[in-house]
Design a protein around this motif. Sequence first.
Motif, PDB file in Angstrom:
ATOM      1  N   PHE A  30       0.820  -1.207   0.000  1.00 58.90           N
ATOM      2  CA  PHE A  30       0.000   0.000   0.000  1.00 58.90           C
ATOM      3  C   PHE A  30       0.858   1.261   0.000  1.00 58.90           C
ATOM      4  O   PHE A  30       2.047   1.224   0.292  1.00 58.90           O
ATOM      5  CB  PHE A  30      -0.932   0.001   1.214  1.00 58.90           C
ATOM      6  N   SER A  31       0.213   2.373  -0.259  1.00 62.72           N
ATOM      7  CA  SER A  31       0.909   3.656  -0.352  1.00 62.72           C
ATOM      8  C   SER A  31       1.211   4.263   1.009  1.00 62.72           C
ATOM      9  O   SER A  31       1.921   5.255   1.087  1.00 62.72           O
ATOM     10  CB  SER A  31       0.076   4.640  -1.178  1.00 62.72           C
ATOM     11  N   ASP A  32       0.703   3.682   2.082  1.00 63.58           N
ATOM     12  CA  ASP A  32       0.853   4.297   3.400  1.00 63.58           C
ATOM     13  C   ASP A  32       1.431   3.317   4.429  1.00 63.58           C
ATOM     14  O   ASP A  32       0.738   2.897   5.351  1.00 63.58           O
ATOM     15  CB  ASP A  32      -0.498   4.841   3.865  1.00 63.58           C
ATOM     16  N   ASN A  33       2.710   2.929   4.253  1.00 62.98           N
ATOM     17  CA  ASN A  33       3.455   2.178   5.273  1.00 62.98           C
ATOM     18  C   ASN A  33       2.876   0.823   5.648  1.00 62.98           C
ATOM     19  O   ASN A  33       2.908   0.443   6.818  1.00 62.98           O
ATOM     20  CB  ASN A  33       3.574   3.012   6.559  1.00 62.98           C
ATOM     21  N   ALA A  34       2.373   0.062   4.689  1.00 63.29           N
ATOM     22  CA  ALA A  34       1.742  -1.202   5.073  1.00 63.29           C
ATOM     23  C   ALA A  34       1.803  -2.249   3.965  1.00 63.29           C
ATOM     24  O   ALA A  34       1.851  -1.933   2.783  1.00 63.29           O
ATOM     25  CB  ALA A  34       0.280  -0.961   5.457  1.00 63.29           C
ATOM     26  N   VAL A  35       1.793  -3.500   4.431  1.00 59.38           N
ATOM     27  CA  VAL A  35       1.508  -4.646   3.580  1.00 59.38           C
ATOM     28  C   VAL A  35       0.363  -5.396   4.258  1.00 59.38           C
ATOM     29  O   VAL A  35       0.125  -5.231   5.459  1.00 59.38           O
ATOM     30  CB  VAL A  35       2.731  -5.587   3.376  1.00 59.38           C
ATOM     31  N   ALA A  36      -0.342  -6.202   3.492  1.00 56.87           N
ATOM     32  CA  ALA A  36      -1.450  -6.964   4.050  1.00 56.87           C
ATOM     33  C   ALA A  36      -1.451  -8.354   3.451  1.00 56.87           C
ATOM     34  O   ALA A  36      -1.127  -8.541   2.280  1.00 56.87           O
ATOM     35  CB  ALA A  36      -2.779  -6.276   3.782  1.00 56.87           C
ATOM     36  N   ARG A  37      -1.801  -9.319   4.262  1.00 58.26           N
ATOM     37  CA  ARG A  37      -1.951 -10.703   3.800  1.00 58.26           C
ATOM     38  C   ARG A  37      -3.429 -10.945   3.511  1.00 58.26           C
ATOM     39  O   ARG A  37      -4.298 -10.628   4.319  1.00 58.26           O
ATOM     40  CB  ARG A  37      -1.459 -11.667   4.865  1.00 58.26           C
ATOM     41  N   LEU A  38      -3.690 -11.516   2.355  1.00 54.31           N
ATOM     42  CA  LEU A  38      -5.063 -11.828   1.963  1.00 54.31           C
ATOM     43  C   LEU A  38      -5.432 -13.205   2.481  1.00 54.31           C
ATOM     44  O   LEU A  38      -4.730 -14.189   2.234  1.00 54.31           O
ATOM     45  CB  LEU A  38      -5.210 -11.797   0.437  1.00 54.31           C
ATOM     46  N   ASP A  39      -6.527 -13.290   3.205  1.00 55.44           N
ATOM     47  CA  ASP A  39      -7.117 -14.561   3.605  1.00 55.44           C
ATOM     48  C   ASP A  39      -8.067 -14.949   2.484  1.00 55.44           C
ATOM     49  O   ASP A  39      -9.147 -14.352   2.340  1.00 55.44           O
ATOM     50  CB  ASP A  39      -7.860 -14.395   4.934  1.00 55.44           C
ATOM     51  N   VAL A  40      -7.663 -15.912   1.652  1.00 56.99           N
ATOM     52  CA  VAL A  40      -8.460 -16.242   0.468  1.00 56.99           C
ATOM     53  C   VAL A  40      -9.785 -16.916   0.833  1.00 56.99           C
ATOM     54  O   VAL A  40     -10.756 -16.792   0.099  1.00 56.99           O
ATOM     55  CB  VAL A  40      -7.668 -17.111  -0.541  1.00 56.99           C
ATOM     56  N   GLU A  41      -9.834 -17.617   1.966  1.00 54.37           N
ATOM     57  CA  GLU A  41     -11.078 -18.284   2.376  1.00 54.37           C
ATOM     58  C   GLU A  41     -12.152 -17.266   2.759  1.00 54.37           C
ATOM     59  O   GLU A  41     -13.304 -17.393   2.365  1.00 54.37           O
ATOM     60  CB  GLU A  41     -10.809 -19.229   3.551  1.00 54.37           C
ATOM     61  N   ASN A  42     -11.774 -16.275   3.560  1.00 59.47           N
ATOM     62  CA  ASN A  42     -12.732 -15.268   4.032  1.00 59.47           C
ATOM     63  C   ASN A  42     -12.750 -14.018   3.164  1.00 59.47           C
ATOM     64  O   ASN A  42     -13.544 -13.122   3.415  1.00 59.47           O
ATOM     65  CB  ASN A  42     -12.402 -14.859   5.475  1.00 59.47           C
ATOM     66  N   PHE A  43     -11.844 -13.941   2.195  1.00 61.65           N
ATOM     67  CA  PHE A  43     -11.683 -12.781   1.326  1.00 61.65           C
ATOM     68  C   PHE A  43     -11.595 -11.502   2.160  1.00 61.65           C
ATOM     69  O   PHE A  43     -12.369 -10.560   2.021  1.00 61.65           O
ATOM     70  CB  PHE A  43     -12.792 -12.713   0.281  1.00 61.65           C
TER      71      PHE A  43
END
Length: 171
Positions: free
Chosen positions: A58-71
């Motif tokens: 992301f553009s503001d100091n972050a990464v995120a992990r996607l939970d594909v089961e719960n989207f």
Amino acid sequence: VDFVEYDGMLYFACPDHLLAVDMKTREQKVLSLLSLGVGRLTAITVTGGQEKRIYAGFSDNAVARLDVENFSMQVHKGKIGRVRTLFPDPEGLLWISTQKTGIWSYNSDTDRFHHYEHSNNVMSYYIDTLAQVKHVGDKVWVKMNKWGFGYYDRANDEIIPLSNVREQEDH
């Protein structure tokens, strides 16, 4: 902006949402990212290793992990800056290129960001802003943003620098 394929699905990173498309049925799902407080979505990748994971930057100091089961997404914040590119390595470490000098890694097992930066030991014509991470043989080679190049020493969590200045002993 970016897209990846994972388990029969295409995931498209759009600035304010994530679009998932089933490649067989063409069914679509949209995940709005406006409520995450992380700015615009800038990059997406699938990590290697035994347990594959989808990460977004992301553009503001972050990464995120996607939970594909719960989207849904689990956000991890650090003082990393705007994410330009994500590079997964075969052991599951996530490398993060930002506008800052050097490069970052994110270890999901420890939920820890680490910044790597070398002294400016390159000729001026090699200074640029294009970071790269490549896995070749048993080494992960890292070309950092602006300057710095070497291979990753996983045991000591450091990048061993290489120099292109002929006058230096270790060039």
